[in-house]
Design an enzyme around this catalytic site. Structure first.
Site, PDB file in Angstrom:
ATOM      1  N   LYS A  33      46.645  39.243  41.562  1.00 37.45           N
ATOM      2  CA  LYS A  33      45.269  39.733  41.392  1.00 37.45           C
ATOM      3  C   LYS A  33      44.465  39.656  42.682  1.00 37.45           C
ATOM      4  CE  LYS A  33      43.013  35.494  39.765  1.00 37.45           C
ATOM      5  NZ  LYS A  33      42.083  35.344  40.887  1.00 37.45           N
ATOM      6  N   THR A  34      44.638  38.559  43.452  1.00 38.43           N
ATOM      7  CA  THR A  34      43.882  38.420  44.701  1.00 38.43           C
ATOM      8  C   THR A  34      44.297  39.498  45.697  1.00 38.43           C
ATOM      9  OG1 THR A  34      43.737  36.035  44.343  1.00 38.43           O
ATOM     10  CG2 THR A  34      43.252  36.819  46.551  1.00 38.43           C
ATOM     11  N   ASP A 217      35.751  38.358  40.645  1.00 39.13           N
ATOM     12  CA  ASP A 217      37.021  37.661  40.420  1.00 39.13           C
ATOM     13  C   ASP A 217      36.861  36.681  39.250  1.00 39.13           C
ATOM     14  OD1 ASP A 217      39.638  36.866  40.877  1.00 39.13           O
ATOM     15  OD2 ASP A 217      39.087  35.384  42.390  1.00 39.13           O
ATOM     16  N   GLU A 218      37.964  36.380  38.561  1.00 39.19           N
ATOM     17  CA  GLU A 218      37.979  35.398  37.447  1.00 39.19           C
ATOM     18  C   GLU A 218      36.885  35.711  36.428  1.00 39.19           C
ATOM     19  OE1 GLU A 218      40.392  33.484  37.164  1.00 39.19           O
ATOM     20  OE2 GLU A 218      41.081  32.675  39.077  1.00 39.19           O
ATOM     21  N   GLN A 248      43.722  33.404  29.987  1.00 40.26           N
ATOM     22  CA  GLN A 248      43.495  32.197  30.780  1.00 40.26           C
ATOM     23  C   GLN A 248      42.032  31.756  30.730  1.00 40.26           C
ATOM     24  OE1 GLN A 248      45.897  31.651  34.528  1.00 40.26           O
ATOM     25  NE2 GLN A 248      46.176  33.857  34.344  1.00 40.26           N
ATOM     26  N   ARG A 594      52.349  27.879  35.156  1.00 43.40           N
ATOM     27  CA  ARG A 594      52.267  27.215  36.473  1.00 43.40           C
ATOM     28  C   ARG A 594      53.672  27.013  37.050  1.00 43.40           C
ATOM     29  NH1 ARG A 594      48.349  29.173  37.510  1.00 43.40           N
ATOM     30  NH2 ARG A 594      48.594  30.139  35.485  1.00 43.40           N
TER      31      ARG A 594
END
Length: 688
Positions: A33-34, A217-218, A248, A594
């Site tokens: 995503k980044t 973002d987020e 998330q 993770r």
């Protein structure tokens, strides 16, 4: 730029090349995503020719903003004359207020106060009003009010319970104080920015037209105020691109509203949705478990992670008798990994509840493993645990002045700093310990130097210590019950924002003490305390150490070898009042994703729970993730609503859910609308 675009997969490229109109980039864990967000910013500025001054990219942390700024600038084909504005929401609010706060009749030479300054001010106000409430609770409530755009007047009008009426009164005085002194707290940075834009239509249009392309973002972590602010900023063009993952969304407890991402396409009718489903982090077996688990959530937009890495080892399950055996088994596995040359930084152990760290810390210390605790304190360094240890030290040696001073007014007994200083001076002059002086003055053997009220409180403390010392020698099994009954430490911490977590830590300590006595009935309190000191004094080692952390703290990180402990009902998922099963499941999804290639999920037959050893059932999540086939295991397709939830209906108004039953693809809710009970389908109401 073409070479950069060629490094993207088809979904990432589709998102990058979309220019006008709202867009939701639904980015699964490990899906880049980044990279997508920074490449899109570089594409807009370096390829399309958008002026950097007309872009605004918002994040949640300064670290994320700095990293994204660096990556975006490195992707731009030529150096731009000045960098695009890429910052946190609160930094944007600060910049805006510096130019426009005078529209609220305020001077732009305001001072920002931090959380400590805020608490000091609240403490002063509470003292003046003679209100005895936990400061953390007051501060958190005021923060909630501001992020819900509730003024002191509205809060005072709506407050019903006595404690909330007191908080409302403090909120009013606090707001008057900071406005009079031209102060701005952290929440004001966004609240005041919204108020200015909402009231000044010309400025709203000007600001929206300035920031023609906005990216966030987020987005799943945004709250109600942030959503409303974004609506105003994008009001003239709808060019709002948000990146996030509804699966998330794990921060509802600090105000994040999952509806912002779930309803984004409804709120912005030009919305294009792009799903990033290729995962570059984890192997196929890990993603299969994550996908299978999260599919049990009913409130989600829906996507399925596909592994770019392909096959790998199956997810392992570790079954132990209790937490000590669990820690020992994990330490053994980690030692084997280290002996093969594995980098300790690639190994982590995660848990849902901070109290579970104690058994790990103890087990790893005994095994000689270096570890670092991220995002929290070591178990024995937590305030509530230090308090109990100080009480125990005073019971073992009442003349331990250092420990006595720590607990003399905890829980509050009305013993202030001035009284303590008088007592210390009198004790020194009488050549006695602080306790010795208090005891003699309580008996009338020495004159008192404090008020009658304080003297009475200290007499009660001396009596409590004497009773507990007697219980230690006569009935150690009942000692903890009597300790809590006389001292009431749990009541003291229950009022705090994180009270539930602190109480679980206290119960973990009580259970550990009971277990130590159970294993060695001859164990003295001195020996028990010495053993704790050896564990708690271990140096904090940061280099070449295994990571221990909560799942919340692990979000955004990744590890080659991952252990997740506590996969039992009541621990993970956490059950009880206020539990949201869908958010618990999202936490499970975050934990699993993770892991890069090696994942172990651990469960035990029994743990200390609420101060006693309790037999536990394995977590429903193990079955929901398809990792075990146990007919006795509880597998739930959960409703987004549960008994006790507040909901809003467009005709009947606000009501409370009394029951939820499955009805086709949704749920039928029995709702009490102020005494008028109705059965309503869940799609016709909204949670509050």
């Amino acid at each position: 730029m073409e070479a950069i675009l060629n490094t993207l997969n088809s979904s990432q490229r589709e998102a990058v090349e979309h220019i006008d109109g709202a867009m939701l980039i639904l980015a699964g864990a490990g899906s880049g995503k980044t990279k997508t967000l920074t490449t899109r910013l570089a594409y807009l500025v370096g390829e399309v020719g958008i002026d950097p001054a007309n872009t605004l990219t918002l994040t949640f942390t300064n670290k994320a903003a700095a990293e994204m700024r660096e990556r975006a600038l490195s992707l731009m084909p030529q150096r731009v004359s000045y960098p695009p504005l890429l910052c946190t929401f609160h930094k944007f609010g600060l910049l805006f207020l510096k130019f426009h706060i005078e529209k609220l009749g305020r001077d732009n030479h305001f001072v920002i106060i931090d959380s400590d300054d805020k608490k000091r001010l609240l403490r002063t106000i509470a003292k003046e009003k003679k209100i005895d409430l936990n400061l953390s609770f007051i501060a958190a409530e005021i923060s909630k009010y501001k992020n819900s755009l509730l003024t002191p007047e509205v809060v005072i009008q709506k407050a019903e319970l006595p404690d909330y009426k007191k908080v409302a009164s403090i909120y009013e005085a606090y707001q008057e104080n900071i406005e009079e002194n031209n102060l701005v707290d952290f929440d004001d940075l966004l609240m005041l920015t919204y108020q200015i834009l909402e009231k000044d239509d010309a400025l709203r249009k000007e600001t929206s037209n300035r920031y023609q392309y906005i990216m966030v973002d987020e987005y799943q972590d945004t709250n109600e105020l942030q959503f409303r602010l974004l609506e105003l900023l994008a009001s003239e063009h709808q060019n709002l691109c948000v990146v996030g993952d509804d699966d998330q969304s794990i921060y509802s407890w600090r105000g994040a509203n999952i509806r912002n991402i779930l309803e984004f396409a409804d709120n912005f009718n030009t919305c294009k949705t792009v799903k990033l489903e290729t995962n570059y982090r984890s192997t196929e077996p890990i993603l299969k478990a994550a996908n299978t688990l999260i599919e049990h959530n009913s409130t989600r937009l829906g996507k399925k992670l596909i592994s770019h890495k392909g096959d790998g080892p199956e997810v392992k399950l570790l079954h132990s008798l209790d937490e000590s055996m669990e820690a020992k088994a994990i330490a053994h596995e980690i030692k084997a990994l280290l002996s093969k040359g594995t980098d300790p930084d690639e190994i982590a152990v995660l848990y849902r509840i901070n109290a579970l760290s104690r058994s790990l810390e103890e087990g790893f210390s005994k095994a000689g493993l270096n570890f670092k605790l991220i995002g929290g304190m070591r178990f024995y360094e937590r305030a509530e645990i230090k308090d109990i240890i100080s009480y125990f030290r005073v019971l073992a040696n009442p003349h331990d002045d250092f420990s006595l001073i720590r607990i003399i007014n905890k829980p509050k007994r009305g013993i202030g700093k001035a009284s303590i200083e008088k007592l210390q001076k009198a004790a020194f002059e009488s050549q006695l310990s602080l306790y010795g002086y208090i005891q003699k003055s309580s008996n009338g053997e020495l004159p008192t130097v404090i008020s009658k009220k304080v003297a009475n409180a200290l007499s009660m403390l001396v009596e409590d210590i004497a009773v507990l010392q007697t219980e230690l020698t006569s009935d150690i099994d009942n000692f903890i019950n009597l300790f809590e009954e006389r001292i009431k430490l749990k009541d003291h911490y229950a009022a705090m924002v994180d009270g539930m977590e602190r109480i679980m830590n206290i119960d973990e300590f009580y259970g550990y003490f009971r277990d130590a006595i159970g294993k060695n009935p001859e164990l003295t309190l001195d020996a028990f305390l010495n053993d704790i000191s050896l564990q708690s004094d271990q140096d904090q080692i940061e280099e070449d150490a295994i990571t221990i952390m909560s799942i919340h703290a692990a979000k955004g990180l990744e590890f080659e070898h991952l252990f997740v402990i506590g996969l039992e009902e009541e621990f993970f998922p956490l059950l009880g009042e206020g539990c949201n099963m869908e958010e618990e499941r999202r936490l499970g999804y975050v934990a699993i994703t993770r892991a890069k290639s090696d994942l172990t999920l651990s469960y035990v037959d029994s743990r200390f729970y609420k101060g006693r050893r309790k037999m536990l059932d394995k977590s429903r999540f193990l079955g929901e993730a398809g990792l075990i086939n146990d007919t006795a295991l509880k597998i739930t397709k959960s409703s987004a609503f549960k008994k006790g939830d507040l909901v809003k209906h467009k005709i009947f108004g606000i009501g409370r859910v009394q029951a939820a039953t499955k009805s086709g693809k949704e749920y039928k809710l029995l709702i009490n609308f102020g005494g008028n009970k109705k059965e309503i389908l869940s799609s016709f109401v909204q949670p509050i």
